[in-house]
Write a protein that holds these residues in place. Structure first.
Motif, PDB file in Angstrom:
ATOM      1  N   SER A   1      54.489 -54.750  53.673  1.00 24.43           N
ATOM      2  CA  SER A   1      53.055 -54.516  53.520  1.00 24.43           C
ATOM      3  C   SER A   1      52.363 -55.701  52.856  1.00 24.43           C
ATOM      4  CB  SER A   1      52.811 -53.265  52.663  1.00 24.43           C
ATOM      5  OG  SER A   1      53.470 -52.139  53.179  1.00 24.43           O
ATOM      6  N   ARG A   2      53.080 -56.419  52.001  1.00 26.53           N
ATOM      7  CA  ARG A   2      52.499 -57.498  51.203  1.00 26.53           C
ATOM      8  C   ARG A   2      53.122 -58.866  51.451  1.00 26.53           C
ATOM      9  NH1 ARG A   2      47.855 -55.223  49.352  1.00 26.53           N
ATOM     10  NH2 ARG A   2      48.267 -53.156  48.480  1.00 26.53           N
ATOM     11  N   MET A   3      54.367 -58.896  51.876  1.00 24.01           N
ATOM     12  CA  MET A   3      55.098 -60.150  51.956  1.00 24.01           C
ATOM     13  C   MET A   3      55.164 -60.641  53.403  1.00 24.01           C
ATOM     14  SD  MET A   3      58.167 -59.228  49.282  1.00 24.01           S
ATOM     15  CE  MET A   3      58.637 -60.942  48.969  1.00 24.01           C
ATOM     16  N   PRO A   4      55.120 -61.959  53.602  1.00 26.07           N
ATOM     17  CA  PRO A   4      55.088 -62.488  54.972  1.00 26.07           C
ATOM     18  C   PRO A   4      56.472 -62.533  55.614  1.00 26.07           C
ATOM     19  CG  PRO A   4      55.062 -64.302  53.412  1.00 26.07           C
ATOM     20  CD  PRO A   4      55.015 -63.030  52.593  1.00 26.07           C
ATOM     21  N   TRP A   5      56.471 -62.425  56.921  1.00 21.66           N
ATOM     22  CA  TRP A   5      57.641 -62.769  57.725  1.00 21.66           C
ATOM     23  C   TRP A   5      57.127 -63.493  58.960  1.00 21.66           C
ATOM     24  CZ3 TRP A   5      62.688 -63.116  56.941  1.00 21.66           C
ATOM     25  CH2 TRP A   5      63.492 -63.415  58.039  1.00 21.66           C
ATOM     26  N   PRO A   6      57.660 -64.659  59.284  1.00 19.58           N
ATOM     27  CA  PRO A   6      58.774 -65.324  58.605  1.00 19.58           C
ATOM     28  C   PRO A   6      58.414 -65.753  57.188  1.00 19.58           C
ATOM     29  CG  PRO A   6      57.781 -66.776  60.219  1.00 19.58           C
ATOM     30  CD  PRO A   6      57.141 -65.454  60.423  1.00 19.58           C
ATOM     31  N   PRO A   7      59.441 -65.993  56.357  1.00 18.29           N
ATOM     32  CA  PRO A   7      59.174 -66.385  54.969  1.00 18.29           C
ATOM     33  C   PRO A   7      58.436 -67.716  54.910  1.00 18.29           C
ATOM     34  CG  PRO A   7      61.507 -66.631  55.503  1.00 18.29           C
ATOM     35  CD  PRO A   7      60.884 -65.909  56.653  1.00 18.29           C
ATOM     36  N   ALA A   8      57.803 -67.967  53.779  1.00 16.45           N
ATOM     37  CA  ALA A   8      56.962 -69.154  53.623  1.00 16.45           C
ATOM     38  C   ALA A   8      57.740 -70.453  53.828  1.00 16.45           C
ATOM     39  CB  ALA A   8      56.316 -69.146  52.244  1.00 16.45           C
ATOM     40  N   VAL A   9      59.049 -70.427  53.632  1.00 17.55           N
ATOM     41  CA  VAL A   9      59.844 -71.639  53.793  1.00 17.55           C
ATOM     42  C   VAL A   9      60.111 -71.967  55.260  1.00 17.55           C
ATOM     43  CG1 VAL A   9      60.965 -71.476  51.545  1.00 17.55           C
ATOM     44  CG2 VAL A   9      61.941 -70.260  53.507  1.00 17.55           C
ATOM     45  N   CYS A  10      59.681 -71.091  56.177  1.00 15.44           N
ATOM     46  CA  CYS A  10      59.884 -71.301  57.612  1.00 15.44           C
ATOM     47  C   CYS A  10      58.544 -71.511  58.299  1.00 15.44           C
ATOM     48  CB  CYS A  10      60.586 -70.098  58.244  1.00 15.44           C
ATOM     49  SG  CYS A  10      62.250 -69.788  57.623  1.00 15.44           S
ATOM     50  N   SER A  11      58.577 -72.088  59.479  1.00 11.88           N
ATOM     51  CA  SER A  11      57.366 -72.188  60.285  1.00 11.88           C
ATOM     52  C   SER A  11      57.137 -70.873  61.013  1.00 11.88           C
ATOM     53  CB  SER A  11      57.499 -73.331  61.293  1.00 11.88           C
ATOM     54  OG  SER A  11      58.396 -72.956  62.342  1.00 11.88           O
ATOM     55  N   ALA A  12      55.962 -70.732  61.602  1.00 14.04           N
ATOM     56  CA  ALA A  12      55.617 -69.487  62.300  1.00 14.04           C
ATOM     57  C   ALA A  12      56.533 -69.227  63.476  1.00 14.04           C
ATOM     58  CB  ALA A  12      54.158 -69.546  62.754  1.00 14.04           C
ATOM     59  N   ASP A  13      57.110 -70.285  64.046  1.00 12.54           N
ATOM     60  CA  ASP A  13      57.991 -70.108  65.211  1.00 12.54           C
ATOM     61  C   ASP A  13      59.410 -69.727  64.822  1.00 12.54           C
ATOM     62  OD1 ASP A  13      55.939 -70.797  66.986  1.00 12.54           O
ATOM     63  OD2 ASP A  13      56.405 -72.945  66.817  1.00 12.54           O
TER      64      ASP A  13
END
Length: 403
Positions: A361-373
């Motif tokens: 609900s709050r945290m991104p995926w992919p994680p911030a250490v990865c690119s959107a792809d």
């Protein structure tokens, strides 16, 4: 079951071998026998009435309160958790989480749940707890300011888990627990990943430490069980609520868990060492965008893990560099030494395709250490096989990913 065997000065391996082996439970044999019984008999009515008044575990009363097999397991787990006054056993890890929540929360309360918690914990917040009039609020455990802002005067508990389920984020657990305490909330932690050997949760500020004994303590993928360890006041509340809910574990399963417990430290050490070897190898592969393993130097959260933890286990994840979901699935299908399935902590290695965005609900995926792809992940649970064989298996499966 409460323990009367102080053993804080003993090494983990020594405590594991000796914990829960009181002579009144084992008799002349090494292990507590398996006591299968629904009915406990009393020599006379005076003993019957005394037993009812005592109303405590560790005394024969009725089968639902257990017998020496279950008491020995609970006693052993208490001995392994510094600061614990007792441990309550539950028929599964999820039952342990539910039992704790239904002990410390009431209608109108707010519970804060780490956004990267085990999905059944999230579902419990949105389902069972919400149905009981308890408001769940999900928070990013890496955003301390947002976490602090999530508290209100109705917040009574915080559910933490580290590393995060699937995505393996490592939060500052002592700081999160300290904030909960300052706000008058109970800090609860799902400590299945490292357990008390790798993270003494109560010593680090938690009020309740939960484990899915299904995983490492059982160790052989053949039982379901959970536990919650706490200090004196909360332990008594947990014990009483568990009895009110009718929770009971099988003595046969308790005996299996006791057997698994005796080798826990050896299996954890082997799994963690193997996982680190494999994680280091994966980090060198051009197909891999990021290895999500807090034990790995340079990986996200490693510094916090190194500061607060003394061990880990074989569970970690990695994210492919680009590619598709079907390519990721081809990789998993091509593995020969890894089973495809849920759970972990057994002697066998497992692989699971993951897409955590549906559980956040709050945290991104992919994680911030990865690119959107770079969003297609795999969770690996490393077992007791030789790591060189597992690496060779992963390498041959990467050819299927590249097709």
């Amino acid at each position: 079951m409460k323990t009367d065997q102080p053993a804080d000065h003993l090494a983990d391996a020594t405590r594991i071998v000796n914990a829960g082996r009181r002579s009144e439970w084992t008799g002349p044999v090494v292990n507590p026998p398996v006591w299968r019984a629904s009915t406990h008999l009393y020599p006379d009515t005076a003993a019957l009435f005394a037993g009812g008044r005592e109303n405590a575990d560790g005394r024969f009363f009725y089968g639902r309160r257990g017998a020496p097999t279950q008491w020995a397991l609970a006693d052993a787990l208490t001995a392994l958790e510094p600061g614990a006054a007792g441990t309550v056993l539950y028929p599964s890890g999820v039952a342990a989480i539910a039992g704790v929540m239904l002990t410390v929360l009431k209608p109108g309360d707010v519970v804060l749940i780490s956004d990267n918690a085990y999905d059944p914990s999230r579902a419990m917040g949105k389902g069972l707890l919400a149905d009981f009039g308890i408001e769940p609020r999900f928070f990013d455990p890496l955003d301390f300011a947002g976490y602090q802002a999530a508290f209100c005067d109705r917040t009574r508990a915080v559910l933490l888990e580290a590393p995060g389920s699937l995505s393996m984020e490592m939060a500052d657990l002592p700081a999160l627990a300290r904030m909960a305490r300052e706000k008058g909330a109970i800090a609860i932690m799902d400590n299945t990943w490292a357990g008390p050997l790798g993270f003494p949760a109560l010593q680090r500020g938690m009020d309740v430490s939960i484990m899915a004994l299904t995983k490492h303590v059982g160790g052989h993928s053949d039982l379901m069980m959970g536990s919650a360890s706490a200090g004196p006041a909360l332990y008594e509340r947990l014990r009483q609520r568990s009895q009110q809910l009718g929770n009971v574990v099988s003595p046969d399963d308790a005996a299996l868990a006791l057997r698994g417990l005796r080798t826990l430290h050896l299996r954890l050490r082997h799994e963690a060492d193997s996982a680190l070897t494999i994680a280091q190898w994966l980090a060198s592969r051009e197909e891999v965008a990021q290895v999500l393993c807090p034990m790995l130097p340079g990986a996200p959260g490693h510094d916090i893990w190194k500061r607060d933890f003394t061990g880990g286990c074989g569970l970690f994840s990695f994210v492919f560099k680009g590619g598709s979901a079907s390519a990721r699935n081809r990789f998993v299908d091509a593995l020969r030494l890894f089973g495809i399935g849920f759970s972990w902590g057994g002697f066998e290695s497992l692989a699971l395709p993951i897409e955590p965005s549906g559980y956040r609900s709050r945290m991104p995926w992919p994680p911030a250490v990865c690119s959107a792809d770079d969003r297609h992940g795999v969770r690996l649970a490393i077992g007791l096989e030789d790591p060189a064989d597992l690496i060779a298996d992963i390498e041959q499966a990467l050819a299927a990913w590249r097709e």
